[in-house]
Scaffold this active site. Structure first.
Site, PDB file in Angstrom:
ATOM      1  N   ARG A 163      -9.216  -2.911   0.064  1.00 18.61           N
ATOM      2  CA  ARG A 163      -7.810  -3.177  -0.282  1.00 18.61           C
ATOM      3  C   ARG A 163      -7.710  -4.342  -1.265  1.00 18.61           C
ATOM      4  O   ARG A 163      -6.814  -5.179  -1.163  1.00 18.61           O
ATOM      5  CB  ARG A 163      -7.018  -3.473   0.990  1.00 18.61           C
ATOM      6  CG  ARG A 163      -6.958  -2.293   1.933  1.00 18.61           C
ATOM      7  CD  ARG A 163      -6.144  -2.591   3.163  1.00 18.61           C
ATOM      8  NE  ARG A 163      -6.751  -3.606   4.001  1.00 18.61           N
ATOM      9  CZ  ARG A 163      -6.328  -3.917   5.233  1.00 18.61           C
ATOM     10  NH1 ARG A 163      -5.292  -3.274   5.750  1.00 18.61           N
ATOM     11  NH2 ARG A 163      -6.942  -4.854   5.934  1.00 18.61           N
ATOM     12  N   CYS A 164      -8.623  -4.345  -2.209  1.00 21.20           N
ATOM     13  CA  CYS A 164      -8.715  -5.434  -3.179  1.00 21.20           C
ATOM     14  C   CYS A 164      -8.254  -4.935  -4.542  1.00 21.20           C
ATOM     15  O   CYS A 164      -8.300  -3.733  -4.841  1.00 21.20           O
ATOM     16  CB  CYS A 164     -10.161  -5.924  -3.250  1.00 21.20           C
ATOM     17  SG  CYS A 164     -10.485  -7.176  -4.520  1.00 21.20           S
TER      18      CYS A 164
END
Length: 236
Positions: free
Chosen positions: A111-112
């Site tokens: 989730r970067c």
């Protein structure tokens, strides 16, 4: 003389199942003969059998030992480490599985803002894999951007981005809790400052260079360094 006309075997028989002679007589073995057969069958023959087996195994064991020495030397201490695969119970010893290759180690997150680099990393892997290049991905929640469940992490990299290079179980990559590989990488270079830090390792197991999160996998200084490393071939 024998009044019954029966012929008695003169030769002693070896101990075995009970058997009767021609006239119902069971030959009795002299004590010294029994001792001789006991020593020969139960002591001497098994000893020589083991000796023959060991004689055949020693060259094979020596071959395995000496053949493994160059691989261990090429890995060094950096890759002398086993880690579980992502969403799996299987473990890889990095030296045994990837020693002798040019290796790119990457700490990943699902989730970067750099998660889309999975696509470029996979393309880089496919481009140079036949030249002895491999990427090893290590998901980590050190920057609070990884999924809680490994199955969800696996879905992101394998399903969403089609990753085929090895991915390993989620683990810390910074500080005293970092897995053994990233502790060694921190000593050789520095600990990751963010997700998708990339460490390039040569065929001899030494760290060649590290690249930050913003360095793209393709058409970048990273790709140029990878091409240079694979072109150099195995160490002499």
């Amino acid at each position: 003389g024998n009044q019954t006309g029966c012929r008695i075997n003169a030769r002693p028989e070896r101990p075995g199942p009970r058997s009767e002679g021609i006239c119902g007589h069971v030959p009795q073995m002299p004590r010294n003969e029994y001792r001789r057969y006991f020593v020969a069958d139960l002591i001497i023959l098994p000893f020589f059998h083991r000796l023959v087996v060991m004689t055949r195994l020693i060259p094979l064991l020596a071959l395995i030992l000496f053949a493994s020495e160059p691989l261990a030397a090429a890995c060094g201490n950096l890759l002398d480490y086993s880690h579980r695969r992502l969403a799996s119970q299987a473990e890889d010893n990095l030296c045994e599985s990837y020693g002798g290759n040019v290796i790119l180690v990457v700490n990943t997150a699902s989730r970067c803002g750099f998660t889309s680099q999975f696509e470029g990393l996979e393309a880089l892997y496919q481009k140079y894999r036949d030249d002895g290049f491999v990427i090893l991905g290590f998901p980590s929640d050190d920057f609070r951007q990884e999924m809680a469940e490994e199955e969800d992490t696996a879905e992101v990299c394998f399903i969403n981005y089609g990753v085929t290079f090895p991915m390993f179980a989620t683990s810390p990559v910074r500080g005293s809790d970092a897995n053994a590989l990233f502790q060694a990488l921190a000593e050789a270079e520095r600990a990751p400052r963010w997700n998708f830090t990339k460490y390039l390792i040569g065929r001899d197991g030494t760290v060649l260079e590290s690249f930050g999160s913003r360095t793209a996998p393709l058409e970048s200084p990273l790709e140029s360094r990878v091409a240079e490393a694979v072109a150099a071939g195995p160490p002499s």
